[in-house]
Scaffold this motif. Structure first.
Motif: not given
Length: 544
Positions: A511-536
């Protein structure tokens, strides 16, 4: 100033010959040698200098006949050192039982011997990156020195091979084509009777090498000739890595190990009556190997690697805390970070080091000289690129991170109950190129790696890096077949109960997964989500 040394000469004879050659001194380097080591010295003093065990810094003290510059003279230290690098590479091959004997002739050549072939090697250096063949002595002198050995060895059954090793690229001139010999890796090339062929033939006739003027014989010899270019600086790191790999794949040799080995080869293979000839057989190679082992067995080398790796992880973890410290769910995230840190350090204290991990991630080899000598900033950036990705997968799955240490070409991690292969791509790559690269690496893995790679679970292949992920599919599987039937030896060493023919019939699902730097930057930006569950949940959705 060239001194020829025969086996019958005593040291006193040799010393008198050196002193008598004073009038032949021409260069500043030769005068420096004469003033430092000969002038005003007694016969006993000079004899002691010649017969004591030679250390690296004293190698240049020997007067050798080989020329490494167009105007002759004593060999330059840099050229002499480069020749030793070539010698050490062949010595490592001898230790690894690829050859039976290694003959080091400082006047001209290195010669390696085994049951089926003999290879004659000349080493030449210049302070340039490229040199037209017409500006070298390749067809006027060098190649003839190699080829005359064939006549000497004609009564032996081994195939002869001829190699010219340089630290510069020998290029075609306007009228002479020579670059094809850079590609004669198997020493059996079909020869073109081109301008280079004619030049060799002509200068052989003029130089008195009458046997080489025969077209048929010259064609046979040139078919077995190869030019090998080694980059001087990178070559040191390659040899250092090869030395470390003799003892442990995680060890990295150093330039100091090379220097030690140069001095040790000289001292153990030194003939007072003929200092220009050195012979190493398997027993002598084993003694050298055991001496070198002492430099690695003290535990210091491994301790340094561990401590260096731990410091890299400490630096990364500190920055990860800083990066996520303003997230609303930081208190919960910090617990994940603490777990992640413990898991990484456990792997390092177990059997991994940060250089081996990055080598498999970026270079697809267990130990890469390029990674080993990269700048601190380059290493830190690569560590961040890799570990950020592992952290986000851990965050999404909640699993423990374990880094595999058994694969030499692929970086495999187990996170929770899933196997992930982290595969770094270049910025000029895309999804399709990534698939092609992974498939090629998979083919090079041995059967044990393939079985471990796919046992029980579907492998998740994560493409990392700064590549183009614009058309990356949301979810995609590829299938890879094992094409080769394992040998009987393979079957004896496979612990699984499995039929020989069935291994070649297995199709592995990836199974091929995208782990590009673009995707990681997007994941970092969304750390503003209110709970750990939302973020996970968000991270899990984006990673697919």
């Amino acid at each position: 100033m060239a001194i020829e040394v025969s086996r019958e000469q005593t040291n006193e004879d040799l010393i008198h010959e050196i002193i008598e050659k004073k009038e032949a001194i021409k260069t500043e380097e030769e005068w420096q040698f004469f003033n430092d080591y000969i002038k005003g010295k007694s016969t006993d003093e000079i004899s002691n200098m010649l017969t004591e065990k030679i250390k690296l810094e004293e190698v240049v003290d020997l007067l050798l006949a080989e020329e490494t510059s167009d105007d002759g003279g004593i060999i330059a230290l840099s050229g002499f050192y480069f020749q030793f690098l070539v010698t050490i590479e062949y010595l490592i091959d001898l230790i690894n039982e690829e050859w039976d004997y290694l003959l080091i002739d400082h006047h001209q050549d290195i010669i390696t011997v085994r049951e089926d072939k003999i290879r004659v090697i000349q080493v030449k250096t210049k302070n340039v990156e490229y040199c037209d063949v017409s500006e070298t002595k390749l067809y006027t002198e060098w190649i003839q020195k190699l080829f005359i050995m064939d006549e000497m060895l004609k009564d032996y059954p081994q195939k002869t091979e001829f190699e010219l090793v340089t630290n510069f690229i020998v290029k075609n001139s306007k009228t002479v084509q020579v670059e094809i010999y850079h590609n004669n890796d198997e020493y059996d090339m079909k020869i073109q009777k081109n301008s280079f062929f004619s030049k060799v033939q002509t200068y052989s006739e003029q130089g008195g090498f009458t046997s080489l003027s025969s077209e048929e014989y010259l064609e046979e010899l040139l078919a077995k000739f190869k030019i090998t270019k080694k980059d001087s600086e990178d070559y040191i790191y390659k040899i250092a890595s090869d030395i470390g790999s003799l003892f442990n794949e995680r060890f990295k040799g150093t330039k100091e190990d090379i220097d030690f080995l140069v001095g040790y080869i000289c001292s153990t293979c030194y003939y007072p009556s003929n200092p220009s000839v050195q012979l190493i057989d398997k027993s002598k190679a084993l003694r050298i190997f055991e001496e070198l082992r002492g430099r690695f067995d003290s535990g210091v080398r491994q301790h340094v690697e561990i401590e260096d790796s731990i410091s890299k992880i400490d630096y990364y973890i500190l920055n990860l805390h800083t990066t996520l410290s303003k997230a609303p769910s930081y208190d919960d995230l910090s617990k994940f970070i603490a777990e992640f840190e413990c898991e990484l350090k456990s792997s390092i204290y177990g059997s991994n080091n940060i250089y081996s991990i990055l080598s498999r991630f970026i270079e697809r080899v267990y130990s890469s000289p390029r990674i080993n000598v990269s700048s601190r900033l380059t290493i830190d950036n690569s560590v961040k690129e890799l570990l950020d990705l592992a952290f986000y997968i851990k965050l999404a799955t909640g699993g423990k991170v374990t880094i595999d240490d058994k694969h030499s070409k692929l970086l495999l991690k187990v996170i929770g109950s899933q196997k992930y292969s982290f595969f770094n791509l270049d910025d000029i790559d895309d999804y399709e190129k990534g698939i092609a690269k992974f498939t090629e690496v998979f083919k090079m893995c041995d059967i044990h790696e393939k079985i471990m790679l796919f046992s029980d679970k579907i492998l998740k292949l994560v493409f990392a890096g700064d590549y183009d992920d614009f058309e990356f599919p949301n979810e995609h599987f590829i299938e890879i077949g094992y094409e080769d039937i394992p040998t009987d030896e393979d079957m004896r060493t496979i612990s699984l109960e499995i039929e020989k023919d069935s291994i070649a019939k297995v199709t592995y699902k990836v199974r091929v997964m995208n782990g590009s730097n673009n995707l990681k930057r997007d994941l970092l930006r969304n750390r503003i989500l209110p709970t750990i569950e939302n973020y996970q949940e968000y991270v899990k959705k984006q990673l697919g």
